[in-house]
Design an enzyme around this catalytic site. Structure first.
Site, PDB file in Angstrom:
ATOM      1  N   CYS A 195       7.222  13.912  -3.294  1.00  0.00           N
ATOM      2  CA  CYS A 195       6.032  14.745  -3.076  1.00  0.00           C
ATOM      3  C   CYS A 195       6.241  15.790  -1.987  1.00  0.00           C
ATOM      4  O   CYS A 195       5.441  16.729  -1.872  1.00  0.00           O
ATOM      5  CB  CYS A 195       4.828  13.881  -2.742  1.00  0.00           C
ATOM      6  N   HIS A 226      -0.699  17.593   0.995  1.00  0.00           N
ATOM      7  CA  HIS A 226      -0.361  16.957  -0.280  1.00  0.00           C
ATOM      8  C   HIS A 226      -1.569  16.142  -0.740  1.00  0.00           C
ATOM      9  O   HIS A 226      -2.188  15.430   0.045  1.00  0.00           O
ATOM     10  CB  HIS A 226       0.864  16.060  -0.084  1.00  0.00           C
ATOM     11  N   ASN A 276      -2.777  12.945  -8.043  1.00  0.00           N
ATOM     12  CA  ASN A 276      -1.574  13.233  -7.260  1.00  0.00           C
ATOM     13  C   ASN A 276      -0.512  13.810  -8.203  1.00  0.00           C
ATOM     14  O   ASN A 276       0.055  13.087  -9.017  1.00  0.00           O
ATOM     15  CB  ASN A 276      -1.084  11.930  -6.603  1.00  0.00           C
TER      16      ASN A 276
HETATM   17  N1  ACO Z   1      -8.869  -0.657  -9.812  1.00  0.00           N
HETATM   18  C1  ACO Z   1      -9.513  -1.711  -9.295  1.00  0.00           C
HETATM   19  N2  ACO Z   1      -9.025  -2.449  -8.293  1.00  0.00           N
HETATM   20  C2  ACO Z   1      -7.819  -2.099  -7.805  1.00  0.00           C
HETATM   21  C3  ACO Z   1      -7.094  -1.018  -8.301  1.00  0.00           C
HETATM   22  C4  ACO Z   1      -7.661  -0.282  -9.350  1.00  0.00           C
HETATM   23  N3  ACO Z   1      -7.047   0.794  -9.897  1.00  0.00           N
HETATM   24  N4  ACO Z   1      -5.936  -0.895  -7.609  1.00  0.00           N
HETATM   25  C5  ACO Z   1      -5.953  -1.886  -6.704  1.00  0.00           C
HETATM   26  N5  ACO Z   1      -7.068  -2.609  -6.833  1.00  0.00           N
HETATM   27  C6  ACO Z   1      -7.496  -3.765  -6.057  1.00  0.00           C
HETATM   28  C7  ACO Z   1      -6.339  -4.543  -5.467  1.00  0.00           C
HETATM   29  O1  ACO Z   1      -5.826  -5.469  -6.377  1.00  0.00           O
HETATM   30  C8  ACO Z   1      -6.999  -5.192  -4.271  1.00  0.00           C
HETATM   31  O2  ACO Z   1      -7.688  -6.313  -4.700  1.00  0.00           O
HETATM   32  P1  ACO Z   1      -7.735  -7.622  -3.774  1.00  0.00           P
HETATM   33  O3  ACO Z   1      -8.443  -7.195  -2.504  1.00  0.00           O
HETATM   34  O4  ACO Z   1      -8.513  -8.585  -4.613  1.00  0.00           O
HETATM   35  O5  ACO Z   1      -6.309  -8.026  -3.541  1.00  0.00           O
HETATM   36  C9  ACO Z   1      -8.014  -4.171  -3.821  1.00  0.00           C
HETATM   37  O6  ACO Z   1      -8.252  -3.309  -4.953  1.00  0.00           O
HETATM   38  C10 ACO Z   1      -7.543  -3.311  -2.671  1.00  0.00           C
HETATM   39  O7  ACO Z   1      -6.202  -2.906  -2.944  1.00  0.00           O
HETATM   40  P2  ACO Z   1      -5.453  -1.868  -2.049  1.00  0.00           P
HETATM   41  O8  ACO Z   1      -4.068  -1.698  -2.578  1.00  0.00           O
HETATM   42  O9  ACO Z   1      -5.655  -2.248  -0.613  1.00  0.00           O
HETATM   43  O10 ACO Z   1      -6.318  -0.580  -2.395  1.00  0.00           O
HETATM   44  P3  ACO Z   1      -6.368   0.763  -1.592  1.00  0.00           P
HETATM   45  O11 ACO Z   1      -7.723   1.023  -1.133  1.00  0.00           O
HETATM   46  O12 ACO Z   1      -5.238   0.842  -0.616  1.00  0.00           O
HETATM   47  O13 ACO Z   1      -6.084   1.819  -2.759  1.00  0.00           O
HETATM   48  C11 ACO Z   1      -4.253   3.169  -3.504  1.00  0.00           C
HETATM   49  C12 ACO Z   1      -4.882   1.770  -3.508  1.00  0.00           C
HETATM   50  C13 ACO Z   1      -5.220   4.124  -4.162  1.00  0.00           C
HETATM   51  C14 ACO Z   1      -2.950   3.132  -4.267  1.00  0.00           C
HETATM   52  C15 ACO Z   1      -4.035   3.586  -2.008  1.00  0.00           C
HETATM   53  O14 ACO Z   1      -3.361   2.552  -1.343  1.00  0.00           O
HETATM   54  C16 ACO Z   1      -3.249   4.836  -1.868  1.00  0.00           C
HETATM   55  O15 ACO Z   1      -3.706   5.904  -2.211  1.00  0.00           O
HETATM   56  N6  ACO Z   1      -2.052   4.738  -1.261  1.00  0.00           N
HETATM   57  C17 ACO Z   1      -1.239   5.885  -0.989  1.00  0.00           C
HETATM   58  C18 ACO Z   1      -0.573   6.330  -2.246  1.00  0.00           C
HETATM   59  C19 ACO Z   1       0.243   7.538  -1.951  1.00  0.00           C
HETATM   60  O16 ACO Z   1      -0.056   8.311  -1.082  1.00  0.00           O
HETATM   61  N7  ACO Z   1       1.302   7.678  -2.680  1.00  0.00           N
HETATM   62  C20 ACO Z   1       2.154   8.775  -2.365  1.00  0.00           C
HETATM   63  C21 ACO Z   1       3.004   8.957  -3.453  1.00  0.00           C
HETATM   64  S1  ACO Z   1       4.083  10.124  -2.908  1.00  0.00           S
HETATM   65  C22 ACO Z   1       5.353  10.316  -3.933  1.00  0.00           C
HETATM   66  O17 ACO Z   1       6.392  10.647  -3.419  1.00  0.00           O
HETATM   67  C23 ACO Z   1       5.234  10.172  -5.407  1.00  0.00           C
END
Ligand code: ACO
Length: 326
Positions: free
Chosen positions: A111, A245, A275
């Protein structure tokens, strides 16, 4: 020599994948996706639509806005994590389609790739090695997403953005770029082959520790912004727009808070595109220009992070003339 962004072009596929669509594909809810990421929908490339196709359209848009022909450029730096082939590079494919000339090569910094590409072009043009460069970020991430993994498939989308970088004409332009990488975080987000299927080997899939990447992202966006500003000798108070980003609306909000800037300083268009990795910054910059949020003389920060782990930030003073919205 000082360089500047002459124009910004974009292209996104026509296909739209909404949160409601995802609800039918994986155990999630439209409300969860909206509240936890800020995403409402993302674009999805057709099976026969590749990163090169999106890149060519974005490059043509940027060239036309700059009032240039492909032959007026002499360098293509293209960033992608989803090239149509390992070789020839996507950049060489784009060059062939545009009938452009000069060196053309891909870079891969996930990214952060667009900022890596911008920094490379800034140095080529700044040193006089190239006259006008095309910097392109293009992704078909939905082709490497596992649509059974709710932790990743709700986040990513497809698209492309491109800019033309040329010599500054009025003293404004790119004031600094900082780039960074920490390979120790490589296992936080990576692509690995999926499980084999009866039809053959599994296709590559994104794996991500979302929570850890989230924490890293909020810290590095603020840190890289401040480093680039210090290098440029520009005060944070003088920045009118930060184009981060687009990974998660909550990451953008947290970075604004950490920097102590008003939320409206940050550009946030993740709702429509998700994203799009290396394409997200030019897509967001183009939208900010179209919305009249960018004026000649404004200081802007472009800042991103990604797999690697990698990060980058560029400070620029927006140029009048060719770089103005049209
Ligand atoms: N729908 C419903 N529930 C979900 C989903 C979903 N799509 N995804 C995760 N959950 C659940 C999990 O299982 C967890 O449940 P639990 O509490 O029972 O265990 C709960 O929701 C919370 O999970 P988290 O992983 O803590 O959720 P978070 O709020 O962190 O959101 C996300 C997840 C959106 C992926 C977030 O962590 C994020 O945006 N992270 C950064 C991603 C990013 O920036 N990536 C960069 C990529 S860069 C590149 O180079 C490609």
């Amino acid at each position: 020599m000082l360089t500047s962004i002459k124009a910004v072009g974009t292209h996104v596929p026509q296909g739209v994948l909404t949160n409601a669509d995802l609800e039918r594909m994986v155990e999630t809810s439209a409300t969860w996706i909206r509240e936890r990421t800020g995403i409402l929908e993302r674009r999805i490339a057709a099976p026969n639509e590749g990163a090169t196709d999106l890149a060519v359209m974005a490059a043509e848009d940027a060239l036309s806005r700059a009032g240039l022909r492909p032959q007026d450029t002499d360098l293509i730096v293209l960033s992608t994590s989803t090239p149509d082939s390992t070789f020839p590079s996507c950049a060489a494919r784009v060059q062939e389609r545009l009938s452009a000339r000069g060196p053309a090569f891909d870079i891969q910094a996930a990214c952060s790739g667009f900022l890596y590409g911008l920094s490379v072009a800034d140095q080529f043009v700044g040193s006089g090695e190239a006259r006008q460069a095309l910097v392109i970020g293009t992704e078909t991430l939905t082709k490497i997403v596992n649509f059974k993994d709710r932790g990743t498939c709700v986040v990513f989308g497809d698209g492309a953005g491109a800019v033309v970088v040329g010599p500054s004409s009025d003293g404004a332009g790119i004031r600094s770029c900082v780039l960074g990488s920490d390979g120790q975080g490589g296992d936080l987000i990576y692509v690995a082959p999926g499980a084999p299927t009866p039809e053959g080997p599994g296709r590559p899939e994104i794996h991500m520790d979302g929570r850890k990447v989230f924490r890293f992202a909020t810290e590095i966006l603020a840190q890289a912004t401040l480093e680039a500003l210090e290098k440029a000798g520009v005060a944070l108070e003088d920045v009118s727009l930060i184009v981060p980003h687009q990974a998660n609306a909550r990451i953008i909000e947290a970075a604004a808070k950490r920097l102590g800037v008003a939320p409206e300083v940050m550009v946030n268009n993740i709702a429509q595109y998700g994203n799009t990795s290396t394409a997200s910054i030019p897509l967001a910059l183009r939208e900010a220009i179209d919305a009249g949020r960018v004026a000649a003389g404004d200081f802007i920060v472009l800042v991103g992070f990604g797999a690697g782990l990698t990060w980058g930030a560029c400070v620029l003073q927006w140029e009048g003339g060719g770089a103005a919205p049209n």
